[in-house]
Design a protein around this motif. Structure first.
Motif: not given
Length: 400
Positions: A1-14, A371-374, A376-384
């Motif tokens: 098993m391999e896991f890699v974090v590709r992107a962040w948006s606040a604390h949410a991660r892709l 995932r698309e929101a993360i 684009a670094n817009e997850f907090p906006v999507f969440h709200n």
């Protein structure tokens, strides 16, 4: 098993999770599809393979293989992948401890966790639990948990943490080289959850499963608990949570850095005769605001709301439109609301099959939008926006 974090948006991660040499590669956050004895309850195999591009991972319960079929049979076949004819899908085994009050105030016994099964209540300890896990050969498996509801005492939380760590060590000693998700518990105690996370992180585990959520904690208390746990875990390993399946709960956990989810939400809607209709992307949310008056009028006539429609309602008996306009699932492309309404009223199981296909497809699309929101670094906006839409829809309905 391999896991890699590709992107962040606040604390949410892709992230990207590769489940072994023959397993699929998943983009996270992602949904593990609920199963009964390893397969979706209503979707036949020929349709399941065409359900959605992201329908690659399944959550299976080890408790379903305690007796019928027993682990000896599963092992003789060669594991669940072979038995279910799903060699290219990922299987994640998670056994949730049911709540059981006992006179000693310590809940489950020291020998094992108490589970309600189709053959009655069973006490399952690490030895029996690992016998099933080793027979099933899942890609990932959660260790045996001692989960407690939010209202137990601090003493019971300490017992839960100590017992779960002890069982984790025992499970690891009995495992046959498979990826273990160490379960983090602690109830509603931030101190105990932090301690559980820190101690679990010292074990040789492939990732973590956040246990004990969805057992009575208030929504406003859940955020600090999730954040306390994820802050104490290494970033390079995946995090899974059970018990948080509603869209708002999923977004709250994603915001804290959780990667894997299993949810009964789509299945429960299917059983009730409901189809998901909530807007899953920012564009859909904005469009729904523009048509809010028409939407509220439709909801008020059909026992529906901003998240779902009830196909049992007589208002759909002549409705030839799909469940959701523009949806590309098999159900929406081939069948109408009126047809599913007819199937429900004549008690045809095909109704549940078609609803389950749509509900799973729609919810997988919701995770894709996350995932698309993360990305684009817009997850907090999507969440709200998502939460704001749900609140305004509720207010509109209450004013009718």
């Amino acid at each position: 098993m391999e896991f890699v974090v590709r992107a962040w948006s606040a604390h949410a991660r892709l992230g990207s999770l590769h489940l072994g040499a023959t397993g699929p590669q998943l983009e996270t956050p992602c949904l593990l599809l609920l199963t009964r004895k390893g397969l979706p309850a209503f979707i036949p195999p020929d349709l399941f393979h065409k359900l959605h591009p992201d329908a690659l991972a399944l959550q299976v319960s080890p408790l379903h293989f305690l007796d019928s079929p027993p682990p000896e049979v599963v092992a003789e076949v060669g594991g669940l992948h072979k038995m279910l004819c799903l060699p290219e899908h990922g299987l994640v085994a998670v056994g949730r401890d049911s709540i059981m009050d006992e006179a000693d105030g310590e809940g489950t016994t020291k020998l094992g966790a108490s589970f309600k099964t189709s053959f009655g209540r069973r006490i399952v300890g690490p030895v029996k639990y690992m016998e099933v896990i080793n027979a099933c050969k899942p890609n990932l498996w959660a260790s045996l948990p001692d989960e407690v509801p939010a209202w137990v005492s601090e003493k019971r939380n300490r017992v839960s943490v100590g017992r779960t760590l002890q069982w984790l060590d025992h499970c690891l000693s009995l495992s046959t080289d498979m990826g273990c998700l160490g379960v983090v518990v602690g109830g509603s105690s931030v101190e105990q959850r932090t301690h559980s996370a820190q101690q679990t992180a010292t074990r040789n585990v492939a990732g973590f499963s956040l246990g004990g959520f969805g057992l009575g904690e208030a929504a406003e208390d859940r955020g600090p608990l999730l954040e306390a746990v994820t802050a104490s875990l290494p970033m390079e390993k995946p995090r899974h949570v059970s018990g948080l399946g509603m869209p708002e709960e999923v977004l709250q956990a994603v915001a804290a850095g959780v990667d894997l989810f299993d949810s009964t939400y789509p299945h429960m809607l299917t059983m009730g005769g409901y189809a998901m209709t909530f807007p899953a992307t920012m564009e859909d949310i904005l469009e729904s605001f523009a048509n809010k008056n028409l939407a509220v009028e439709e909801w008020s006539k059909s026992d529906s709301d901003s998240t779902k429609i009830c196909l049992r309602s007589v208002s759909f008996r002549l409705d030839e439109s799909p469940l959701v306009d523009g949806c590309q699932c098999y159900t929406c492309r081939k069948h109408s609301r009126a047809y599913i309404h007819h199937l429900l009223n004549t008690h045809e199981m095909l109704a549940q099959t078609l609803l389950d296909i749509h509900n799973m497809y729609h919810y997988l699309g919701f995770f894709q939008a996350i995932r698309e929101a993360i990305r684009a670094n817009e997850f907090p906006v999507f969440h709200n926006q998502f939460i704001s839409h749900r609140r305004q829809s509720t207010l509109l309905l209450s004013s009718q």
